[in-house]
Scaffold this active site. Structure first.
Site, PDB file in Angstrom:
ATOM      1  N   PHE B 250      39.320  40.156  40.932  1.00 18.70           N
ATOM      2  CA  PHE B 250      40.616  40.776  40.656  1.00 18.70           C
ATOM      3  C   PHE B 250      40.504  42.290  40.596  1.00 18.70           C
ATOM      4  O   PHE B 250      41.194  42.947  39.820  1.00 18.70           O
ATOM      5  CB  PHE B 250      41.220  40.219  39.363  1.00 18.70           C
ATOM      6  CG  PHE B 250      41.121  38.729  39.241  1.00 18.70           C
ATOM      7  CD1 PHE B 250      41.801  37.904  40.125  1.00 18.70           C
ATOM      8  CD2 PHE B 250      40.306  38.136  38.285  1.00 18.70           C
ATOM      9  CE1 PHE B 250      41.688  36.535  40.047  1.00 18.70           C
ATOM     10  CE2 PHE B 250      40.185  36.758  38.202  1.00 18.70           C
ATOM     11  CZ  PHE B 250      40.881  35.946  39.081  1.00 18.70           C
ATOM     12  N   THR B 478      38.899  32.741  46.376  1.00 18.84           N
ATOM     13  CA  THR B 478      39.992  32.959  47.313  1.00 18.84           C
ATOM     14  C   THR B 478      40.110  31.877  48.374  1.00 18.84           C
ATOM     15  O   THR B 478      41.133  31.766  49.017  1.00 18.84           O
ATOM     16  CB  THR B 478      39.747  34.314  47.988  1.00 18.84           C
ATOM     17  OG1 THR B 478      38.322  34.448  48.190  1.00 18.84           O
ATOM     18  CG2 THR B 478      40.160  35.442  47.079  1.00 18.84           C
ATOM     19  N   ARG B 623      50.458  33.388  59.509  1.00 20.75           N
ATOM     20  CA  ARG B 623      49.910  32.034  59.591  1.00 20.75           C
ATOM     21  C   ARG B 623      49.254  31.635  58.266  1.00 20.75           C
ATOM     22  O   ARG B 623      48.540  32.423  57.649  1.00 20.75           O
ATOM     23  CB  ARG B 623      48.857  31.960  60.693  1.00 20.75           C
ATOM     24  CG  ARG B 623      48.175  30.597  60.809  1.00 20.75           C
ATOM     25  CD  ARG B 623      46.943  30.631  61.685  1.00 20.75           C
ATOM     26  NE  ARG B 623      47.263  31.067  63.030  1.00 20.75           N
ATOM     27  CZ  ARG B 623      47.827  30.286  63.953  1.00 20.75           C
ATOM     28  NH1 ARG B 623      48.104  29.033  63.684  1.00 20.75           N
ATOM     29  NH2 ARG B 623      48.086  30.760  65.152  1.00 20.75           N
ATOM     30  N   GLU B 700      47.254  38.515  46.807  1.00 19.29           N
ATOM     31  CA  GLU B 700      47.896  39.210  45.698  1.00 19.29           C
ATOM     32  C   GLU B 700      49.411  39.076  45.703  1.00 19.29           C
ATOM     33  O   GLU B 700      50.074  39.483  44.757  1.00 19.29           O
ATOM     34  CB  GLU B 700      47.532  40.699  45.762  1.00 19.29           C
ATOM     35  CG  GLU B 700      46.046  40.960  45.598  1.00 19.29           C
ATOM     36  CD  GLU B 700      45.621  42.298  46.191  1.00 19.29           C
ATOM     37  OE1 GLU B 700      45.958  42.551  47.373  1.00 19.29           O
ATOM     38  OE2 GLU B 700      44.980  43.083  45.492  1.00 19.29           O
TER      39      GLU B 700
END
Lengths: 178, 744, 326
Positions: B250, B478, B623, B700
């Site tokens: 982060f 992620t 996408r 984010e």
């Protein structure tokens, strides 16, 4: 004190407790026993990443001195399943993406395992309306009961979905009316 | 032989290769391949490597805000059991490194720049010994002659325009405000935030002759290698970083920080591996804070609710000499119309820990304020807040005139509204009461710039028909392991089980790293291009162009010709490095991901407690590479939005700049009970300007504006407009209506 | 954490004997280990009472006796507590997390130390941690601090929940020490800071909590309302424990205690006198709140606790009296 070496039973195996009384249960597991699945997130009982089961109950291993666990039965994430033989709970976490970075995950899973046992035993929570009745595993109940485990990636919704999935297939937890 | 495709991304790749492939795994909600390791505790994080002879270091923090170390009473501590060294080396760092710096941050811990800055490292045989010794170390200081103030609002604080932040000026905002049918001129503030990744910063440093190996928790390894090398004045070639699993970042692990440099120096001095793990309190006090902000928003609208003027000015803070200034107005530049505009950020120089990137720097706090102000305008103009937003989407970016590469904001607003049941929202506050709770709904737009960072990746098509993807790209939660495998599998016509992804080791080609939502599109594009090169060679073997090749489940075909990859390879591995760099498409187009948040909240009529009851986010980011991990990214962002709206606030003591709530008990990140079931709608989109993948960043987006939707819902529920985040109950109760009086 | 010797007592008497030579008792350790890591507590000698007989719960003619070692979780799970003293179960379940409640004990929780950020930060002045050092909280960030029972020396709250419920339930703290057993009404257990904030409670050196006794159930409507900054796993900003019995639409009997409002768990009989015999109404609750808060003093950031306490009181009494009428 007796001459025998003090041990705790970790994942079914007796292990000699550390000699330094300062060593926490968490540091003993991670450093001396190389059971690094149990994580150190805050070291002060504020995040739940270090959750393990002692005598079947979940605790923060960071706030307990290892030497206080003589003869205790301790279960860590390593006893719950292995990568090629996941438990139902672990499978559900993978399927529902109940984690991202993975650091809080062993704590969430250990906590969830004990939480289900608490539910099965009818323990109340701050969400339980009538303390004299057995609580139902509603989403609100599950969220309150899992609130001792922080997840900064924000996988909370998926974790609850994983738990609901496991609970739905566990008859003992459906018996909330009992 | 390895080749590199022309790497600058100068023209949109309209071929849309991924959609022409046949394997059918791209975008699918596949499980994370590393999932079984994470759920069994067998994924290895930085502090968890067992190295022979490894000893423990604990950082010592300054207990003054500014000054110089005059004496370190080492001898008392060196005599303690197990203690091996007390280090206060001039190469140790005073501050954390800003993301993508690639250089050493301020060094030499003789000087103290802020309260709780690390000034020494104590190393001992065991952690317990080092911790006790670190607390026992006595250090004397001399105060600073010319102290920097602690409060950004202090008259003594120097205020500068940051070097990399040009104000945006267009037309005459003052005149537009005077001409407006509806005008809003409001001040909001947001507090500092902490990244609070669950894994505290940790490094194990080991020297093998003159080579340094770090197992560390970092986000951008290719930059981190340069940073640590610069700190130690060695060649980056002598540094290897290994970080296959990172327990969240982060922003806090973008650049190397105190523990990494200290561990490297100690390991060199002692000739043994040294591990330094920061305590949770140290992470809070020393790594990075998101700056607090004070923001003035001016909105000037005509009678139809169309913006004719837009002002967004922010005051943020940082230590003197830091380049970073929270880019609060980043999305305001392109989101809404209003040719008369003034957007600017100023930075006050203060004495608190370093300010830097925390998830979605800029938009995270800028969007929530802009979107709260938009709600105020909607009310004033008598317009539905969704409609107001739809009326204000310009055809081109105001002032600069750049076209948008793609923008699914209208679709997001409409689908999100339908999902939450926006039509049931009452236009005015205090209309819905359930028991002791006022109920209300709010909306906000989401926007986050799309960024690309140079990236490389190697793909090897093995002779046995499996593929290997290798890059130093990190996966900090992620989903990188998943999506890089899916890109390679799709491009090479392999089922996901035949693709292995190896990440987080700087001995591999340099990926983009994780940050700024750029990891997926940058490193993903590099993987795609490596696969393209492999396809070209395969095509040659089969007698066709790479693009014309069809591969499914390891079987390649072109027209009548068909051949398994194993046969085509004929015992030879085929390896290619793909690379990409941002090019002209980033100048020619305004690129951003968009979305909308819809929240329903309850506000307790007596106590002012706020609970999010339901929340929907609809997002368009090009996408979708993996619908499961992308959704999780959005969910995570929304949880951050809940924290930013309701609970998270760094509290600094104005007398010495120390952080008062420096632990997870008092810095309140949301817990399970704060987060209801969240809905996420992924809007399929293709954006050729953003990347060859046709994808944009998503990591984010889920936070950018989310807190605004919650604040707007609070107003709609109980009629209290709080212009100071977070909306803790103390700010709400003075303005609540009489709890004993229910709505008519 | 400073080096220390760890001894294991096998009986309460053994522990008391060991304590004659100095030392600190450890039970669950959830607060003590936390403080020891930061060297806010730095005992040379730690005596574990985990192997003693203090872990039992028993019902007798005087009420329910909860051993000092009974964990918060076991206490809240106990069906006798849930049926007859639900206030106590509710308060415990509002506190901490399930993991902490599984380890934290009845005796330990009574002795839980404050969460004041200046107490918890050894770089800051704190009279509670370091007598005579001064109080950095008074003019610092004091949003979570007390508005009742403060002194120039200290404004820190007792942060727990369990003791607040026990206070409303008229619990008695049972101790044993060098001068024999003592029965301390819980209202007299916690100490206001005065000019010596270092002592949180009236325990003497070498004195050990052995149990807490709850008197016979009141049969009232019992609610615990905890107001905090997030929905769970956070300390209270203000909490209210209510035990109320209604008779013919009037408040026949009530007990009210407040957490995180004062420096100690707070109960004011004058507040209850305002309520008893009256019909519940918004005006009556406001009158009670005025009595409760007449001496309340904020220091800026914690001013909101005064209206918040009044509001939490009104909400909780409103709910309890409505339920009591039904």
């Amino acid at each position: 004190m007796g001459s025998s070496i003090a041990v705790a039973i970790v994942n079914g195996v007796p292990k000699p407790l550390p000699s330094d009384p300062r060593r926490t249960l968490l540091d003993w597991l991670r450093e001396d026993l190389a059971l690094t699945g149990t994580k150190k997130g805050c070291d002060h009982g504020q995040c739940g990443a270090c959750t393990v089961l002692v005598e079947g109950r979940r605790i923060n291993s960071c706030l307990s001195l290892a030497q206080l666990h003589e003869s205790d039965t301790i279960e860590t994430i390593e006893s719950i399943g292995s990568a090629d033989n996941l438990s139902a709970l672990q499978k559900a976490f993978v399927t529902h993406d109940g984690f991202q970075c993975g650091y809080c995950t062993p704590g969430q899973i250990c906590s969830a395992k004990a939480m289900m046992q608490e539910l099965a035993e009818g323990w109340a929570s701050a969400q339980t309306q009538d303390l004299t009745e057995r609580p139902l595993p509603t989403p609100e109940e599950l969220r309150e009961r899992m609130s001792g485990n922080l997840c900064r990636c924000g996988a909370y919704s998926n974790i609850i979905a994983a738990l609901e999935d496991v609970i739905a297939s566990d008859a003992s937890l459906q018996g909330a009316q009992a | 032989m390895r080749m590199t495709l022309a790497d600058m991304y100068n023209t949109p790749d309209e071929r849309n290769l991924l959609d022409t492939m046949k394997q059918g795994i791209i975008g699918k909600p596949l499980d994370r391949p590393e999932g079984p390791l994470k759920v069994t505790g067998t994924a290895t994080y930085s502090a968890e490597y067992k190295l022979d002879g490894c000893v423990e270091g604990v950082l010592v923090l300054a207990d003054i805000p500014q000054g110089t170390v005059s004496t370190i009473h080492r001898d008392d501590v060196v005599a303690m059991p197990g203690v091996l060294a007390v280090l206060a080396d001039e190469a140790m760092v005073r501050r954390s490194t800003q993301g993508t710096s690639g250089k050493a941050p301020a060094q030499d811990v003789q000087t103290v720049d802020y309260f709780a800055q690390p000034v020494a490292l104590v190393v001992a045989e065991t952690f317990e010994q080092a911790r006790e010794a670190a607390l026992a170390l006595k250090i004397e200081y001399e105060g600073a002659g010319n102290p920097v103030p602690f409060d950004p609002e202090s008259a003594d604080a120097e205020v500068e325009t940051p070097s990399d932040s040009k104000p945006v000026k267009g037309g005459d905002l003052e005149q537009a405000m005077r001409d407006a049918a509806f005008a809003i001129d409001v001040d909001y503030d947001t507090p500092g935030h902490a990244s609070a990744a669950m894994e505290p910063h940790a490094t194990i440093a080991e020297w093998q002759d003159d080579r340094l190996i770090l197992r560390g928790s970092y986000q951008m390894l290719a930059f981190n290698v340069k940073e640590i090398a610069d700190c130690l004045s060695i060649s980056p070639k002598k540094v290897r970083i290994i970080a296959p699993y990172v327990g969240g970042g982060f922003g806090s692990k973008l650049g190397i920080t105190h523990e990494a440099v200290a561990a490297a120096i100690a390991a060199k001095e002692l000739g043994r591996p040294v591990r330094v793990v920061m305590t949770r309190q140290q992470v809070f006090q020393t790594v990075m804070r998101r700056s607090e902000t004070r923001q003035r928003v001016r909105l000037a609208a005509d009678a139809a609710g169309k913006l004719i003027g837009l002002g967004h000015e922010a005051l943020v803070s940082n230590l003197p000499d830091e380049d970073f200034a929270e880019p609060v107005t980043q999305a305001t530049e392109f989101l809404y119309g209003g040719e008369n505009r003034l957007l600017k950020v100023e930075v006050a120089r203060i004495c608190r820990m370093t300010a830097g990137s925390v998830r979605a720097p800029g938009e995270a706090v800028g969007m929530q304020v802009l979107e709260a102000a938009m709600d105020e305008l909607a009310e004033k103009a008598g317009l539905d807040p969704v409609e107001l937003r739809k009326r204000n989407l310009p055809a081109k970016v105001p002032v600069e005139g750049t076209p948008y590469s793609s923008r699914m904001l209208v679709e997001a607003l409409e689908q999100g509204a339908a999902q939450l049941g926006w039509d049931r929202r009452k236009p005015s506050p205090c209309q819905t009461r359930e028991g002791d709770w006022w109920i209300g709904m709010g909306v906000a737009s989401a926007a986050r710039v799309n960024v690309m960072i140079p990236a490389e990746a190697r793909v090897t098509l093995n002779a046995d028909g499996t593929a290997l993807v290798e890059t130093d790209q990190t996966d900090i939660g992620t989903g990188t392991y998943a999506i890089l495998g899916q890109i390679a599998g799709e491009m090479l016509g392999l089922p996901i089980s035949k693709v292995r992804v190896v990440l987080g080791d700087t001995s591999l080609p340099a990926g983009a790293g994780s940050g700024g939502s750029f990891g997926a599109i940058s490193t993903g594009s590099a993987v795609m291009r490596a696969c393209e090169a492999i396809r070209k060679k395969l095509g040659k073997k089969l007698g066709c162009e790479g693009d014309a090749l069809e591969i499914t489940d390891g079987m390649a075909s072109h027209g009548e010709k068909q051949c398994s990859l194993i046969d085509l390879l004929d015992g030879e591995d085929m390896a290619e490095i793909g690379s990409i760099k941002p090019g002209k498409t980033f100048k020619d187009f305004s690129q951003a991901s968009y979305g909308a948040f819809f929240a329903e909240v309850g506000v307790h009529a007596f106590t002012g407690e706020v609970r999010v009851r339901r929340m929907t986010g609809a997002f368009g980011f090009g996408r979708v590479l993996n619908a499961k991990t992308a959704r999780s990214q959005c969910l995570g962002g929304m949880v951050w939005g809940i924290g930013s709206a309701l609970t998270e606030e760094l509290a600094f003591d104005m007398r010495d700049g120390h952080l008062v709530n420096h632990d997870l008990a008092e810095y309140h990140v949301p817990v399970h009970a704060d987060v209801p079931a969240l809905d996420v709608i992924l809007l399929e989109e293709r954006d050729a300007a953003a990347s060859p993948l046709q994808a944009k960043g998503v990591g984010e987006l889920g936070i950018c504006g989310a807190a605004g939707a919650i604040a707007n819902a609070v107003y709609n529920a109980c009629g209290v407009r709080v212009r100071s985040f977070p909306l803790t109950l103390d700010k709400i109760i003075p303005h609540l209506p009489d709890p004993f009086v229910s709505p008519a | 954490m400073k080096a220390f010797a760890l001894d294991h007592a096998t009986s309460a008497q053994g522990a008391i004997h060991a304590l004659q030579h100095g030392g600190t008792v450890i039970a669950g350790g959830t607060n003590l280990v936390d403080l020891m890591k930061l060297q806010i507590a730095a005992p040379d000698r730690v005596i574990s009472i985990r192997r003693t007989e203090l872990g039992e719960m028993a019902l007798d003619g005087e009420g329910l006796r909860i051993g000092a070692l009974v964990t918060n979780a076991d206490c809240a799970a106990d069906m006798r507590v849930r049926e007859h003293w639900p206030l106590l179960a509710k308060a415990i379940l509002a506190g901490a997390s399930p993991q902490l409640r599984n380890r934290a004990t009845t005796g330990g929780n009574l002795c839980q130390r404050t969460r004041c950020g200046y107490f918890y930060d050894t770089t800051q002045a704190c009279n509670k941690r370091d007598p005579g050092a001064g109080c950095a909280a008074r003019s610092g960030f004091n949003r979570i601090h007390a508005v009742l029972g403060t002194s120039d020396s200290c404004i820190a709250t007792y942060p727990g929940d369990m003791a607040v419920a026990m206070l409303a339930l008229d619990a008695v703290v049972l101790t044993e020490g060098p001068s024999g057993p003592r029965e301390i009404p819980i209202a007299a257990f916690h100490r206001m800071p005065g000019d010596d904030p270092s002592r949180d409670n009236v325990l003497e050196a070498g004195e050990l909590i052995t149990a807490v006794r709850l008197p016979a159930p009141t049969g009232g409507i019992q609610l615990y309302r905890k107001v905090r900054d997030r929905a769970s796993y956070a300390f209270a900003l203000v909490s209210v424990a209510v035990d109320v019995t209604m008779d013919q639409g009037r408040i026949a009997r009530c007990a009210l205690a407040f957490g995180s409002l004062g420096t100690v768990p707070w109960r004011d009989p004058a507040v209850e006198q305002v309520l008893i015999g009256e019909e519940p109404s918004a005006a009556l609750f406001a009158k009670a709140a005025n009595v409760l808060l007449k001496d309340a003093k904020g220091l800026g950031a914690n001013d909101f606790k005064i209206p918040l306490a009044a509001r939490a009181l009104a909400a909780t009494l409103n709910e309890a009296t409505q339920a009591g009428k039904a």
